[in-house]
Design a protein around this motif. Structure first.
Motif, PDB file in Angstrom:
ATOM      1  N   GLY A  48       0.813  -1.199   0.000  1.00 59.08           N
ATOM      2  CA  GLY A  48       0.000   0.000   0.000  1.00 59.08           C
ATOM      3  C   GLY A  48       0.850   1.254   0.000  1.00 59.08           C
TER       4      GLY A  48
ATOM      5  N   LYS B 110       0.679   5.290   1.316  1.00 59.39           N
ATOM      6  CA  LYS B 110      -0.050   6.101   2.288  1.00 59.39           C
ATOM      7  C   LYS B 110       0.533   7.512   2.316  1.00 59.39           C
TER       8      LYS B 110
ATOM      9  N   ARG C 151      -5.230  10.295   7.107  1.00 60.58           N
ATOM     10  CA  ARG C 151      -4.256   9.481   6.380  1.00 60.58           C
ATOM     11  C   ARG C 151      -4.967   8.875   5.177  1.00 60.58           C
TER      12      ARG C 151
ATOM     13  N   ARG D   6      -4.863   6.375   1.735  1.00 62.70           N
ATOM     14  CA  ARG D   6      -4.167   5.157   1.316  1.00 62.70           C
ATOM     15  C   ARG D   6      -4.727   4.654  -0.001  1.00 62.70           C
TER      16      ARG D   6
ATOM     17  N   THR E 286      -0.761  -0.267  -3.593  1.00 69.83           N
ATOM     18  CA  THR E 286       0.364  -0.123  -4.513  1.00 69.83           C
ATOM     19  C   THR E 286      -0.008  -0.784  -5.840  1.00 69.83           C
TER      20      THR E 286
ATOM     21  N   LEU F  19      -2.529  10.426  -4.478  1.00 67.32           N
ATOM     22  CA  LEU F  19      -2.491  10.658  -3.035  1.00 67.32           C
ATOM     23  C   LEU F  19      -2.445  12.147  -2.719  1.00 67.32           C
TER      24      LEU F  19
ATOM     25  N   ASN G 156       2.287   2.293  12.316  1.00 67.64           N
ATOM     26  CA  ASN G 156       2.287   2.264  10.857  1.00 67.64           C
ATOM     27  C   ASN G 156       2.240   3.659  10.214  1.00 67.64           C
ATOM     28  N   ASN G 157       2.224   4.723  11.031  1.00 69.08           N
ATOM     29  CA  ASN G 157       2.313   6.079  10.482  1.00 69.08           C
ATOM     30  C   ASN G 157       3.746   6.601  10.477  1.00 69.08           C
TER      31      ASN G 157
END
Length: 250
Positions: free
Chosen positions: A17, A19, A34, A36, A39, A55, A238-239
């Protein structure tokens, strides 16, 4: 573009992915949603660039005048991508930073994805003021790593490519291996234990931080792993890639 250093855009390109978000650089927090997008299949340069544009469009006009940092899952040196484990082989020895700058029409900051996550932890998270060696491991499509020594980043460590039974250890121990081989959390944790045992034997870290997509489920595997060094979940989970990439604007 405005040379604002109070906020910046961070874009985290992963094997699964992509983001992005707008980051307040004073405290390392997202000040936008956020966004997303998966990919694109094959992760070829032109398709990844197109998704980066999407994005930025999703972030809206708030992002238009901000500096942009992009992190990417390959070895990055002097703006070139020197490996291609979970993306198209077209990225091998590719002038990626120049490619993104030309495609977006302005300068960017460009770094390895795990190194970006490491910078987020160094500047705003679990490695702030941490003495000695902190090793951040990002568990996602593969296994990324960042070495943080006495407040400085040692870039491009790539511990996911430690050799294990003739292949990269991430093929054996990454979260995607758990899904591919239909492993229970306990059986997958046993593989991770082998990875962390190997890591500790080679590098003797003082602290191990765990980030990446699977870090949102720590209760399912962390209690099953034992390390000499203290091990804990990375502050930004995950950020971290978004935050660290944006922080390059500083």
């Amino acid at each position: 573009m405005a040379n604002s250093v109070d906020r910046a855009v961070g874009i985290d390109i992963g094997g699964t992915g992509m983001k992005a978000g707008i980051v307040d650089l004073a405290n390392g927090e997202l000040v936008s949603d956020r966004v997303r997008i998966p990919t694109p299949a094959g992760a070829k340069p032109k398709d990844v660039l197109s998704t980066v544009r999407e994005l930025l469009g999703l972030l809206g006009h708030d992002a238009d005048e901000l500096q942009v940092g992009i992190c990417f899952p390959t070895i990055v040196k002097n703006g070139r991508t020197l490996s291609a484990a979970n993306v198209s082989h077209k990225w091998q020895d590719f002038e990626a930073e120049k490619f993104f700058e030309e495609g977006l029409g302005h300068a960017i900051h460009f770094v390895n994805d795990a190194d970006a996550a490491g910078l987020a932890e160094l500047r705003y998270g679990g490695a702030t003021d941490q003495p000695g060696l902190t090793v951040l491991t990002t568990l996602g499509t593969g296994i990324g790593s960042a070495f943080l020594f006495d407040g400085a980043l040692v870039p491009n460590t790539e511990l996911g490519h430690l050799q294990w039974n003739g292949d990269s250890i991430e093929k054996y121990a990454a979260p995607t291996a758990r899904e591919r081989d239909d492993l229970s959390w306990k059986d997958w944790a046993a593989r991770l234990q082998e990875f962390y045992d190997h890591l500790e034997f080679l590098f003797s870290p003082d602290l191990i931080l765990v980030g990446g997509g699977v870090s949102k489920n720590p209760e399912k595997f962390m209690p099953l792993i034992s390390t000499r060094a203290e091990m804990r979940i990375a502050t930004h989970a995950n950020n971290a890639g978004i935050i660290g990439a944006a922080s390059l604007a500083l």
